[in-house]
Write an enzyme that holds these catalytic residues in place. Structure first.
Site, PDB file in Angstrom:
ATOM      1  N   GLU A 189      -8.710  -5.220  -4.933  1.00 59.00           N
ATOM      2  CA  GLU A 189      -8.104  -4.106  -4.266  1.00 59.00           C
ATOM      3  C   GLU A 189      -9.352  -3.137  -3.779  1.00 59.00           C
ATOM      4  O   GLU A 189      -9.152  -2.675  -2.394  1.00 59.00           O
ATOM      5  CB  GLU A 189      -7.235  -3.478  -5.066  1.00 59.00           C
ATOM      6  N   SER A 197       0.753  -1.231  -0.053  1.00 60.66           N
ATOM      7  CA  SER A 197       0.027  -0.104   0.041  1.00 60.66           C
ATOM      8  C   SER A 197       0.915   1.210  -0.137  1.00 60.66           C
ATOM      9  O   SER A 197       1.703   1.331  -0.860  1.00 60.66           O
ATOM     10  CB  SER A 197      -0.898  -0.124   1.358  1.00 60.66           C
ATOM     11  N   HIS A 229      -7.439  -5.739  -0.527  1.00 67.21           N
ATOM     12  CA  HIS A 229      -6.202  -4.871  -0.305  1.00 67.21           C
ATOM     13  C   HIS A 229      -5.657  -5.391   0.739  1.00 67.21           C
ATOM     14  O   HIS A 229      -6.078  -5.335   1.835  1.00 67.21           O
ATOM     15  CB  HIS A 229      -6.578  -3.278  -0.327  1.00 67.21           C
TER      16      HIS A 229
END
Length: 522
Positions: free
Chosen positions: A333, A213, A432
């Site tokens: 995601e 991330s 995610h």
């Protein structure tokens, strides 16, 4: 974190966990096949006059540092994985190394945590039951099973780590730039690794940076930055690419001015002194202080120093660090960012949601690429758009530009839906951050397919860290080198047929072609 010193009685049991460094000695402990050293300072506390300055060298300590506890998270608001902190004394790192000490220097893997560069720390917990007591980035299994040295680090986040007030550029002639303090912290940690990791059995000539991330964005920024040259030798980005979402210096300065106005320092004779005297809590609150405190362009900025130009321009020109690069994203995601929100249910609401995010002109283009009729619902279409625009295609865009410059590049899609109740309950899919537990082995599952997938991913990651080329895993598909024309990558899944890893081609290529053209216009 307050450092603790003690006088330890010499003993054979302590010999392997007592390490002598230039700044002092550190006493770690043995944990399940690793030697673990937690909370080692790599820079001076960035407090008082050092708030918003580039990190200064760590202050040597007397006696022996008890390295048995994580440091506090850097100052931040509450988040899904972490807790609120007002601690500025937070520039510490953790080291896991095999036990007993390796006979030969081992590859080093340095982890940069995620959290939008707003939140997060090395001590973050898994946010979902039944794993609330599990530290997401606990690296002892990765170090023990794969015979590598793993380092995780804290860095300044939010208003303390990405504060681009223009006046900061005139404070230090040796670094006449403002902003990106968190990236400079990470660079300082890499310098610490270069100078100290050999004492832990690591090879300072074989360092891989990896992150997820925001950590993935930051890894990308280090690949682009001339200031990080020579401090690492391979890079892994998990869900995030820095060819989009980077602010201009002017935008960062405007944002800093708005924060200064919010806390009452704008117009003061010594504005920086006023800001440095402002309580942590007030600065944290100010991050939500009006439309000019705008983080939509991202927190990192083209500051002229760490980033002399936009990363996209550096990649296009081929003027970036020449290191092998492994990148990837997850199939779903976008799902994590819609937890608890109101679902859209009609095509009209889908159109309106796109217009709200992208403006009318771009929204029409987005809707042509992602027609609502191609998805199970308008909500599913919106989730896919958000995930692709911000993460999937942003990551693959970096891969395309790096590979086009002739650099060795490997790409994956993580498609495994973790077999936990919260995943199906919240309809998260391969969400995610889902791959982190497989890379670290921090969340154990009785499912043999998931165990096998985790083992193979750890093999791929650590063999890449060791060699920087042709990453392989036992009884798994070889990893094809990614090239923009052939567009081949690996799909990582737990299929139950021992073919958990498969080569695929052209994954979301049309969608990412579109988003690459959008990034080029911004």
């Amino acid at each position: 974190m307050a450092m603790t010193t003690a006088v330890w009685a010499p003993s054979a049991a302590r010999a392997q966990t007592l390490i002598s460094l230039a700044d002092g000695q550190v006493q770690g402990h043995v944990n399940d096949g690793t030697r673990e050293f937690l909370g080692i300072p790599y820079a001076a506390p960035p407090t008082g006059a050092l708030r918003w300055r580039p990190p200064a060298p760590a202050i040597p300590w007397g006696g022996v540092l008890d390295a048995s506890a994580y440091s506090s998270a850097c100052a931040q608001l509450p988040s899904l994985t972490g807790t609120e902190s007002e601690q500025e004394d937070c520039l510490y790192l953790n080291v896991w190394t095999p036990d007993p000490a390796p006979a030969e220097p081992r590859p080093v893997m340095v982890w940069i945590h995620g959290g939008s560069n707003m939140v997060g720390s090395t001590g973050d917990f898994v946010p979902f039951p039944p794993f609330e007591d599990v530290r997401l980035y606990d690296a002892h299994r990765l170090a023990a099973l794969r015979n590598v040295v793993v380092v995780t680090l804290n860095y300044r986040v939010g208003v303390f780590g990405f504060f681009g007030h223009a006046a900061l550029a005139s404070e230090d002639p040796s670094y006449p730039y403002a902003g990106n303090q968190g990236l400079l912290d990470q660079r300082a940690a890499l310098t610490w690794v270069r100078d100290n990791v050999a004492a832990f059995g690591g090879d300072p000539g074989n360092v891989t940076i990896f992150g997820e991330s925001a950590g993935s964005w930051d890894v990308c920024a280090h690949v682009a930055s001339p200031l990080s040259s020579g401090l690492f030798h391979r890079a892994i980005s998990q869900s995030g690419g820095c060819t989009s979402g980077v602010a201009t210096a002017a935008h960062a300065a405007t944002r800093a001015d708005a924060i200064s106005t919010t806390v009452g320092c704008s117009g003061m004779p010594d504005e920086l002194a006023c800001l440095r005297a402002t309580p942590v809590s007030a600065l944290l609150d100010a991050m939500g202080g009006g439309p000019e405190v705008d983080f939509s362009q991202g927190l990192m900025s083209v500051d002229g120093g760490f980033l002399p130009a936009h990363p996209r321009a550096l990649f296009n020109a081929g003027t970036f660090n020449e290191v092998p690069y492994l990148l990837g994203a997850n199939a779903d995601e976008g799902t994590l960012f819609f937890i608890g929100g109101t679902e859209i249910t009609t095509p009209a609401e889908y159109t309106a949601a796109l217009q709200g995010r992208f403006g009318a002109a771009l929204a029409a283009q987005v809707e042509a690429v992602y027609p609502v009729t191609s998805f199970a619902s308008p909500q599913a279409a919106l989730v896919r758009v958000v995930g692709d625009a911000g993460l999937v295609c942003a990551t693959y865009d970096v891969a395309r530009r790096v590979a086009a410059a002739g650099r060795r590049t490997y790409v994956y899609e993580f498609a495994r839906v973790p077999p936990f109740p919260f995943v199906s309950l919240l309809k998260l899919g391969a969400f995610h951050g889902a791959e982190i537990a497989y890379v670290f082995g921090s969340v154990q599952t009785p499912n043999s397919g998931d165990t096998r997938l985790a083992t193979r991913m750890q093999e791929y990651w650590t063999r890449f860290a060791e060699k920087g080329r042709n990453p392989r895993a036992t009884k798994s598909a070889p990893w094809p080198r990614f090239r923009p024309k052939t567009y081949q990558m690996l799909r990582l899944d737990a299929l139950g047929d021992k073919k958990d890893v498969r080569r695929i081609k052209d994954f979301r290529r049309a969608e990412c072609d579109f988003w690459s053209s959008v990034y080029d216009q911004n």
